[in-house]
Write a protein that holds these residues in place. Structure first.
Motif, PDB file in Angstrom:
ATOM      1  N   UNK A  14      14.900 -35.578  -0.468  1.00 27.68           N
ATOM      2  CA  UNK A  14      14.013 -35.006  -1.557  1.00 27.68           C
ATOM      3  C   UNK A  14      13.932 -36.435  -2.655  1.00 27.68           C
ATOM      4  N   UNK A  15      12.881 -35.994  -3.634  1.00 32.20           N
ATOM      5  CA  UNK A  15      12.428 -37.139  -4.324  1.00 32.20           C
ATOM      6  C   UNK A  15      13.339 -37.648  -5.673  1.00 32.20           C
ATOM      7  N   UNK A  16      14.466 -36.594  -5.610  1.00 30.68           N
ATOM      8  CA  UNK A  16      15.574 -36.748  -6.615  1.00 30.68           C
ATOM      9  C   UNK A  16      16.548 -37.803  -6.043  1.00 30.68           C
ATOM     10  N   UNK A  17      16.689 -38.237  -4.771  1.00 31.23           N
ATOM     11  CA  UNK A  17      17.405 -38.982  -4.317  1.00 31.23           C
ATOM     12  C   UNK A  17      17.327 -40.608  -4.945  1.00 31.23           C
ATOM     13  N   UNK A 199      41.839 -36.649 -10.061  1.00 30.95           N
ATOM     14  CA  UNK A 199      40.575 -37.153 -10.079  1.00 30.95           C
ATOM     15  C   UNK A 199      39.643 -36.975  -8.925  1.00 30.95           C
ATOM     16  N   UNK A 200      38.266 -36.609  -9.341  1.00 27.24           N
ATOM     17  CA  UNK A 200      37.379 -36.112  -8.401  1.00 27.24           C
ATOM     18  C   UNK A 200      36.030 -36.799  -8.604  1.00 27.24           C
ATOM     19  N   UNK A 201      35.124 -36.264  -7.892  1.00 27.51           N
ATOM     20  CA  UNK A 201      33.733 -36.689  -7.932  1.00 27.51           C
ATOM     21  C   UNK A 201      32.518 -35.867  -7.527  1.00 27.51           C
ATOM     22  N   UNK A 202      31.426 -36.137  -8.060  1.00 29.60           N
ATOM     23  CA  UNK A 202      30.205 -35.353  -7.809  1.00 29.60           C
ATOM     24  C   UNK A 202      29.150 -36.035  -7.749  1.00 29.60           C
ATOM     25  N   UNK A 203      27.980 -35.689  -6.976  1.00 28.68           N
ATOM     26  CA  UNK A 203      26.583 -36.295  -6.983  1.00 28.68           C
ATOM     27  C   UNK A 203      25.919 -35.887  -5.840  1.00 28.68           C
ATOM     28  N   UNK A 204      24.717 -36.362  -5.660  1.00 23.94           N
ATOM     29  CA  UNK A 204      23.658 -36.188  -4.584  1.00 23.94           C
ATOM     30  C   UNK A 204      24.524 -36.693  -3.234  1.00 23.94           C
ATOM     31  N   UNK A 205      25.219 -37.475  -3.317  1.00 21.07           N
ATOM     32  CA  UNK A 205      25.813 -38.055  -2.037  1.00 21.07           C
ATOM     33  C   UNK A 205      26.603 -36.706  -1.271  1.00 21.07           C
ATOM     34  N   UNK A 206      27.363 -35.894  -2.183  1.00 18.87           N
ATOM     35  CA  UNK A 206      28.023 -34.951  -1.905  1.00 18.87           C
ATOM     36  C   UNK A 206      27.531 -33.808  -1.467  1.00 18.87           C
ATOM     37  N   UNK A 207      26.320 -33.352  -2.492  1.00 19.42           N
ATOM     38  CA  UNK A 207      25.697 -32.004  -2.401  1.00 19.42           C
ATOM     39  C   UNK A 207      24.173 -32.213  -3.055  1.00 19.42           C
ATOM     40  N   UNK A 215      18.811 -25.939  -6.023  1.00 24.05           N
ATOM     41  CA  UNK A 215      18.683 -27.226  -5.781  1.00 24.05           C
ATOM     42  C   UNK A 215      19.001 -28.080  -6.961  1.00 24.05           C
ATOM     43  N   UNK A 216      19.713 -29.015  -6.974  1.00 24.27           N
ATOM     44  CA  UNK A 216      19.925 -30.022  -8.066  1.00 24.27           C
ATOM     45  C   UNK A 216      18.717 -30.660  -8.359  1.00 24.27           C
ATOM     46  N   UNK A 217      18.376 -31.122  -9.491  1.00 24.68           N
ATOM     47  CA  UNK A 217      17.334 -31.904  -9.925  1.00 24.68           C
ATOM     48  C   UNK A 217      17.850 -33.356 -10.147  1.00 24.68           C
ATOM     49  N   UNK A 218      18.892 -33.624 -10.291  1.00 23.17           N
ATOM     50  CA  UNK A 218      19.444 -35.094 -10.382  1.00 23.17           C
ATOM     51  C   UNK A 218      20.910 -35.062 -10.379  1.00 23.17           C
ATOM     52  N   UNK A 219      21.700 -36.326 -10.282  1.00 20.81           N
ATOM     53  CA  UNK A 219      23.090 -36.632 -10.422  1.00 20.81           C
ATOM     54  C   UNK A 219      23.666 -36.086 -11.879  1.00 20.81           C
ATOM     55  N   UNK A 220      22.727 -36.341 -12.904  1.00 25.40           N
ATOM     56  CA  UNK A 220      23.161 -35.889 -14.045  1.00 25.40           C
ATOM     57  C   UNK A 220      23.378 -34.289 -14.210  1.00 25.40           C
ATOM     58  N   UNK A 221      22.645 -33.633 -13.405  1.00 31.32           N
ATOM     59  CA  UNK A 221      22.700 -32.278 -13.472  1.00 31.32           C
ATOM     60  C   UNK A 221      23.874 -31.720 -13.093  1.00 31.32           C
TER      61      UNK A 221
END
Length: 244
Positions: A14-17, A199-207, A215-221
């Protein structure tokens, strides 16, 4: 809350990556604005391949640091350089150093990469994946008390797997444990980490998806949703939500 900006994903996802130094810097800045306090990134070649080359790593780190003041880390995954010796030489050649780097303990050459990073003053995230012998190897490692933290990665969506992995990792190392999942397990494991106070993490690497399946539009979302408490217990999906 760490943001994992892109992982091994490519433009085909996707273009959001974010892929370029400028794109990664913009995405990192937006994610930090949404609540992220640490950044994990996979520097890419112009063709979108993960790389450990100093000519690739350096510009990415410089671009992100020009936009954010939080710690920035990179991968040393074997897929970026399969030969352990060549991987070691790539890391030794870095002229711009990250604040930390993840080292997957089940991969060949992990101990040597970690030792070199520590020698160079780079914090080590000890990547321990479920379904591998990473936890057993880490338990035997003389470096286990010298890493920055343990990056516990659960490769399925089940809490039982997460608890088993945490038990395998143990506590004798005395280091913080960052717990996270991937794909359909990203949100359930994030919620478990929050419940356990880890501690944890989130972002387009994980989902690529929000807890409601959109579908997420960005890491910020994604980060904004994670900081709000993972959608108040909504169910994760790794497939697009059906049209309604």
């Amino acid at each position: 809350m760490q943001v994992c900006l892109n992982g091994a994903r490519t433009g085909a996802d996707g273009t959001m990556i974010p892929l370029t130094p400028d794109g990664l810097a913009e995405s990192a800045a937006s994610a930090v604005g949404a609540g992220a306090t640490d950044v994990h990134v996979h520097p890419k070649t112009p063709c979108g391949r993960d790389s450990l080359s100093p000519r690739v790593v350096g510009p990415v780190l410089e671009a992100i640091r020009a936009r954010v003041s939080v710690s920035v880390g990179v991968t040393t995954g074997a897929w970026a350089e399969p030969d352990p010796g060549a991987r070691l030489e790539r890391v030794r050649a870095w002229t711009v150093l990250p604040d930390h780097a993840s080292v997957n303990w089940h991969e060949p050459g992990a101990e040597e990469i970690a030792a070199l990073l520590i020698e160079r003053g780079v914090g080590v995230e000890a990547g321990v994946w479920s379904g591998t012998d990473g936890a057993a190897r880490f338990a035997r490692s003389p470096l286990r008390t010298r890493v920055l933290r343990v990056l516990a990665e659960v490769t399925d969506p089940h809490e039982e797997t997460a608890h088993a992995l945490l038990s395998e990792i143990g506590t004798d190392h005395g280091r913080p444990v960052l717990l996270h999942g991937e794909d359909e397990g990203a949100w359930p494991i994030l919620r478990l980490a929050l419940k356990l106070g880890l501690p944890t993490r989130m972002g387009l690497e994980d989902t690529l998806y929000l807890p409601n399946g959109q579908r997420a539009r960005s890491n910020a979302e994604l980060v904004r949703e994670a900081v709000r408490g993972a959608g108040n217990g909504a169910t994760s999906h790794d497939e697009p939500a059906p049209d309604i």
